[in-house]
Motif scaffolding. Structure first.
Motif, PDB file in Angstrom:
ATOM      1  N   TRP A  41       1.114  -1.469  -0.046  1.00 45.92           N
ATOM      2  CA  TRP A  41      -0.351   0.221   0.375  1.00 45.92           C
ATOM      3  C   TRP A  41       0.705   1.208   0.051  1.00 45.92           C
ATOM      4  N   HIS A  45       1.263   4.168  -3.064  1.00 49.03           N
ATOM      5  CA  HIS A  45       1.074   6.057  -2.731  1.00 49.03           C
ATOM      6  C   HIS A  45       2.377   6.551  -3.716  1.00 49.03           C
ATOM      7  N   THR A  50      -2.068   5.650  -6.934  1.00 48.72           N
ATOM      8  CA  THR A  50      -2.701   5.903  -5.790  1.00 48.72           C
ATOM      9  C   THR A  50      -2.532   7.267  -5.206  1.00 48.72           C
ATOM     10  N   LEU A  54      -3.676   4.234   0.958  1.00 47.10           N
ATOM     11  CA  LEU A  54      -4.455   3.068   1.038  1.00 47.10           C
ATOM     12  C   LEU A  54      -4.788   2.273   2.031  1.00 47.10           C
ATOM     13  N   LEU A  62      -9.292   0.636  -5.636  1.00 44.92           N
ATOM     14  CA  LEU A  62      -8.441   0.360  -5.835  1.00 44.92           C
ATOM     15  C   LEU A  62      -8.441   0.400  -7.206  1.00 44.92           C
ATOM     16  N   HIS A  65      -9.087   3.785  -8.857  1.00 43.75           N
ATOM     17  CA  HIS A  65      -7.524   3.838  -9.763  1.00 43.75           C
ATOM     18  C   HIS A  65      -7.402   3.116 -10.898  1.00 43.75           C
TER      19      HIS A  65
END
Length: 168
Positions: A41, A45, A50, A54, A62, A65
Motif C-alpha cells: 500500500w 502511493h 494511487t 490506502l 483500487l 484508480h
C-alpha cells in the motif's frame, strides 16, 4: 475449494496486480496485502499509482484508480516459500483467461516467485517480452516484509512511469 480472496477485476483496468497466493494475514483479514509489514500500500502511493494512501480493508477502492487484484493460487494461503498447492495448468489458464477477458494494459506479478511460477521458469524483474493478448507483463519485487532482502522500489517506480507513459 473456494477462493481465499475474491478477484478484484473489471473491464477498463489499467493494471492487474497478481500475487502468488493470499498470505495468512490477508486470508484472516479477508483483504489483500494485509500484513502490517507489507509495503504494497505504501509503494502504490509512493509511485503515485494511487493519489492517497490506502489501507488493506480499502482494497476494493483500487478499482477507482484503474487497478485490479488477483492471485495465481486462489484456493490456498501462505507465504511464497511455504508449501502452497502446486500451480497447475488450470491456474495459469484461469489467469490468462481473466487477462484476455478484462484486457488491462498491464499485468504485474507482485513477486518474482509469482512471475516465475506463471511462466514456469527463471525470469528477472521488469517488463517481460511475453504479452497476454495486448496486455504488457511485468515482474515486480515482492512487497512482503519477508522479502526485504530483495526489495527494489526503483523497479516499482519504473513500472509506474511506464503505466503513466502508456496513458498519455
Amino acid at each position: 475449494m473456494t477462493d481465499v480472496l475474491s478477484d478484484l477485476l473489471q473491464h477498463s483496468l489499467r493494471i492487474v496486480l497478481c500475487g502468488t497466493a493470499a498470505g495468512t494475514t490477508s486470508a484472516a483479514e479477508r483483504a489483500y496485502y494485509a500484513h502490517r509489514q507489507n509495503k504494497f500500500w505504501k509503494i502504490l502511493h509512493e509511485t503515485r499509482l494511487t493519489p492517497e494512501p490506502l489501507r488493506p480493508h480499502q482494497y476494493r477502492s483500487l478499482l477507482h484508480h484503474g487497478i485490479g487484484l488477483t492471485d495465481l493460487v486462489k484456493a490456498g494461503a501462505g507465504m511464497d516459500r511455504a508449501t502452497l498447492p502446486k500451480l497447475t495448468a488450470a491456474d495459469r489458464a484461469r489467469l490468462s483467461n481473466a487477462i484476455a477477458t478484462f484486457r488491462p494494459q498491464f499485468l504485474a506479478f507482485t513477486s518474482k516467485t509469482a512471475g516465475q511460477k506463471f511462466f514456469d521458469g527463471k525470469r528477472d524483474y521488469g517488463e517481460q517480452c511475453d504479452l497476454i493478448g495486448d496486455t504488457r507483463v511485468w515482474i515486480l519485487p515482492s512487497t512482503s516484509g519477508a522479502a526485504n532482502g530483495s526489495w527494489r522500489p526503483e523497479i516499482w517506480h519504473r513500472f509506474a512511469d511506464e503505466v503513466r507513459a502508456a496513458v498519455g
